[in-house]
Design a protein around this motif. Structure first.
Motif, PDB file in Angstrom:
ATOM      1  N   ALA A  22      41.099  39.887  36.753  1.00 23.11           N
ATOM      2  CA  ALA A  22      41.978  39.651  37.650  1.00 23.11           C
ATOM      3  C   ALA A  22      42.884  38.630  36.792  1.00 23.11           C
ATOM      4  O   ALA A  22      44.249  38.607  37.095  1.00 23.11           O
ATOM      5  CB  ALA A  22      41.585  38.878  38.947  1.00 23.11           C
TER       6      ALA A  22
ATOM      7  N   ASP B 284      35.629  38.524  39.732  1.00 26.07           N
ATOM      8  CA  ASP B 284      37.155  38.356  39.872  1.00 26.07           C
ATOM      9  C   ASP B 284      37.437  38.866  41.462  1.00 26.07           C
ATOM     10  O   ASP B 284      36.586  39.518  42.088  1.00 26.07           O
ATOM     11  CB  ASP B 284      37.909  39.218  39.048  1.00 26.07           C
ATOM     12  CG  ASP B 284      37.839  38.620  37.460  1.00 26.07           C
ATOM     13  OD1 ASP B 284      36.970  37.926  37.304  1.00 26.07           O
ATOM     14  OD2 ASP B 284      38.470  39.251  36.632  1.00 26.07           O
TER      15      ASP B 284
ATOM     16  N   ARG C 142      45.112  35.309  42.623  1.00 27.21           N
ATOM     17  CA  ARG C 142      44.096  35.798  41.642  1.00 27.21           C
ATOM     18  C   ARG C 142      43.130  34.909  41.329  1.00 27.21           C
ATOM     19  O   ARG C 142      43.280  33.794  41.399  1.00 27.21           O
ATOM     20  CB  ARG C 142      44.674  36.219  40.314  1.00 27.21           C
ATOM     21  CG  ARG C 142      45.740  37.440  40.309  1.00 27.21           C
ATOM     22  CD  ARG C 142      46.545  37.362  38.935  1.00 27.21           C
ATOM     23  NE  ARG C 142      47.981  37.477  39.315  1.00 27.21           N
ATOM     24  CZ  ARG C 142      48.708  36.474  39.822  1.00 27.21           C
ATOM     25  NH1 ARG C 142      48.249  35.222  39.497  1.00 27.21           N
ATOM     26  NH2 ARG C 142      50.076  36.553  40.146  1.00 27.21           N
TER      27      ARG C 142
ATOM     28  N   GLN D 199      41.285  39.816  43.661  1.00 28.42           N
ATOM     29  CA  GLN D 199      42.611  39.895  43.732  1.00 28.42           C
ATOM     30  C   GLN D 199      43.072  39.818  45.428  1.00 28.42           C
ATOM     31  O   GLN D 199      42.364  40.446  45.984  1.00 28.42           O
ATOM     32  CB  GLN D 199      43.238  41.205  43.172  1.00 28.42           C
ATOM     33  CG  GLN D 199      44.769  41.076  43.113  1.00 28.42           C
ATOM     34  CD  GLN D 199      45.341  42.256  43.006  1.00 28.42           C
ATOM     35  OE1 GLN D 199      45.303  43.226  43.660  1.00 28.42           O
ATOM     36  NE2 GLN D 199      46.067  42.662  41.594  1.00 28.42           N
TER      37      GLN D 199
END
Lengths: 405, 405
Positions: free
Chosen positions: B240, B191, B205, B193
């Motif tokens: 995220a 993930d 995201r 961000q």
């Protein structure tokens, strides 16, 4: 319906951060932007101790990001800076040059893990702009100073030369120095040197010539006194590549050996000046060179002569001609280059023997350097319009180039 | 002649630098590499106090840059690092996540000075690799660990989703966080961000799913215990983007509204894995969308489902279909997305009314969100082979997006 959806009424809250890592933070406590798209007029209000003060009135709002918001987020310095921690940039050359440390990123290298020539050109552009950024002279434009903006002037590149001895590899830390100097009465020269950060070994050198163009009339302009006063204090005489008698790049025609037609700019090829970016030109130029040659050779020297900008609706043709070896021998510059850079030249396996025979090159294997002449033009109904002429020199790829004794 | 020119016999002198800025400098005083290309065997000798010690024997030499030289220049850490000053990276999330500060560069933005989606995807790839770099697990491969290298395993992405609320602008300082987690029994989730460094406002995201593939058999593989022991300690549960019931992306056929054919990878489209880079796929997908739509809208959500790698000789077709509004209403996810992200949707001026009428979309102006379904496939003689299915959601471009209240 358009009027309502374009109506602006928003508040921006900016806390003042005294952290030393943010030296250029604007001293705005709170600003409020009021305006409409149709009125083309936006007020910037400072809200301090519950009082509103009009700081400025802007004449325009960008389609996507408002001018004030952009300024706030870009944080372009209004005074000369000596250090830029985010860009890892510092001022060098007694206060007039710029050095930036960069790490070669994973998407800047090709399948062989070495930096592509396009990535090197991108980094040259980036460091040049960051140099202007540090100077405190940068206006909203693409490298234009405040004085240039006032006079509707933009920078136009007329010539560029890049010499690459060694290509940086993925993850390598490099330093790029850049500085400017005078070029004739109305031009500016910008040079670069790219080195290994660890060893100081010079990987590449570049030089370029820039002139000013009136953005509206599209005609070249003298440097106004106001602008000269801005930029002349930054000029130094140092040169990354020594002046040589420039060899004329002859103009190719449709008889060229390699021709790629119908090249159309994509949205992503346009830069902030709304024109096809110079780096894209190089991509179009090199695409015509056969894969089997590219796999065994690396670009060592490139000269570009720009004639005309390429717009988003132009349809471009890329012409390319391997240079006659006889031609190379005749030019003292090439021979000199060959001696200096120890070119290994053409490998028998790396180029179609049919082409070589046709071009009278079969006898010159392993002699080199090997070069190509290039032309990008826009096919017109009456005549073709040249965008850029180019010449590229190549050497055979070898193992471990930078550390070989 | 090949034998002689490939024969390696060189010395590399590495001075030990105790400078704190170079924490990962290898502790080699002097190394000597002896070997031949044909023997496929290179000895690394440490020369200490005038004695030679064999440190390692390498099985191969790269065509362009030798393995040892590459290691020396890349300086990949063999132990976990907490800080990387050159990449401006630090370890976060109690020692298992990675944060990098980057400045949006001039060539990463489009004509409107906002970051292109391709640049965002490039930065996601870059930070993911730098995360592995910091971990001390990175082998020579493209993000592969030492255990993966030993087992001939490479990472293959099977799914990717990116949500962009606000596009960073030229010169803006952004922070990108990335971390990994388990995905089922034999997958890994990664993930990201992406935030404004100045305000902390979340710009984007992303989440992705990765599986392992045997590099030789090209078959998917379980995670070997040896590799699990390397990577599992880095897994966390943070997400995220919250899990949603994935909407099936239906498969387009040749009746799709927009079709671009004969897309051929260029040399510069290949990455270190010698395959067309994922970012190029997105370029091919988005090229099919009409300019008049792109000018007024920005991509807000993108889901990609990867089926098969694309090689350098494949000829690709890109299909694209505007989604029926009825279809959107039926899927709860889209409606939920619409509510959450406050999409403004389709503007009457920005899309061909002829197309809209044909697709039954004329009645849904300004309702949105507007979406496209995408397919890239390789046209085969017997059947077509899918490379990637995709879905993109769009919102109308508005002024000052990140600071609107």
């Amino acid at each position: 319906m358009g009027t309502i959806s374009h109506h602006l009424s928003l508040s921006i809250l900016c806390s003042v951060d005294k952290n030393a890592r943010k030296p250029n933070k604007q001293k705005l406590h709170c600003v409020k932007i009021n305006g409409t798209k149709s009125s083309n007029n936006v007020q910037l209000l400072s809200q301090d101790n519950n009082n509103n003060h009009v700081i400025a009135i802007s004449p325009c709002v960008d389609e996507n990001v408002s001018v004030f918001e952009q300024q706030n987020r870009q944080n372009i310095p209004t005074k000369k800076q000596l250090i830029d921690p985010y860009r890892q940039g510092i001022v060098i050359e007694d206060g007039v040059g710029y050095r930036q440390t960069v790490v070669v990123r994973s998407y800047e290298v090709g399948p062989d893990k070495t930096t592509t020539i396009e990535s090197i050109l991108n980094l040259l552009q980036e460091t040049a702009l960051n140099h202007v950024w540090m100077s405190g002279l940068l206006s909203d434009g693409f490298g234009a100073t405040h004085g240039m903006m006032k006079n509707n002037l933009i920078w136009v590149v007329s010539r560029m030369q890049v010499q690459v001895d060694h290509y940086p590899i993925w993850g390598e830390v490099i330093e790029i120095d850049t500085w400017v100097g005078a070029s004739g009465k109305n031009g500016m020269r910008r040079d670069w040197q790219l080195r290994s950060q660890a060893t100081g070994l010079v990987f590449a050198r570049a030089t370029s010539t820039w002139v000013m163009m009136n953005e509206k009339t599209r005609r070249l302009s003298k440097i106004p006194d106001e602008v000269r006063a801005e930029i002349a204090p930054w000029f130094i005489k140092k040169q990354a590549i020594k002046d040589e008698i420039p060899e004329k790049i002859h103009k190719l025609d449709s008889n060229a050996t390699y021709v790629h037609s119908d090249l159309k700019p994509k949205r992503s090829d346009l830069d902030m000046n709304h024109h096809v970016n110079n780096v894209k030109y190089v991509g179009w130029m090199l695409e015509t060179i056969p894969d089997e040659f590219m796999e065994k050779h690396q670009l060592s020297d490139m000269i570009l002569e720009y004639r005309r900008e390429c717009g988003s609706s132009d349809v471009v043709q890329s012409l390319c001609e391997p240079q006659q070896y006889e031609g190379l021998l005749k030019t003292g510059i090439d021979q000199q280059y060959n001696n200096k850079h120890n070119h290994i030249g053409l490998n028998g396996n790396s180029f179609s023997s049919e082409i070589l025979e046709r071009k009278g090159l079969l006898g010159c294997l392993n002699i080199g350097p090997f070069s190509f002449t290039h032309l990008l033009h826009v096919k017109g109904e009456l005549k073709n319009e040249e965008i850029v002429r180019g010449k590229t020199l190549w050497k055979k790829k070898i193992n471990s180039a930078p550390f070989h004794s």
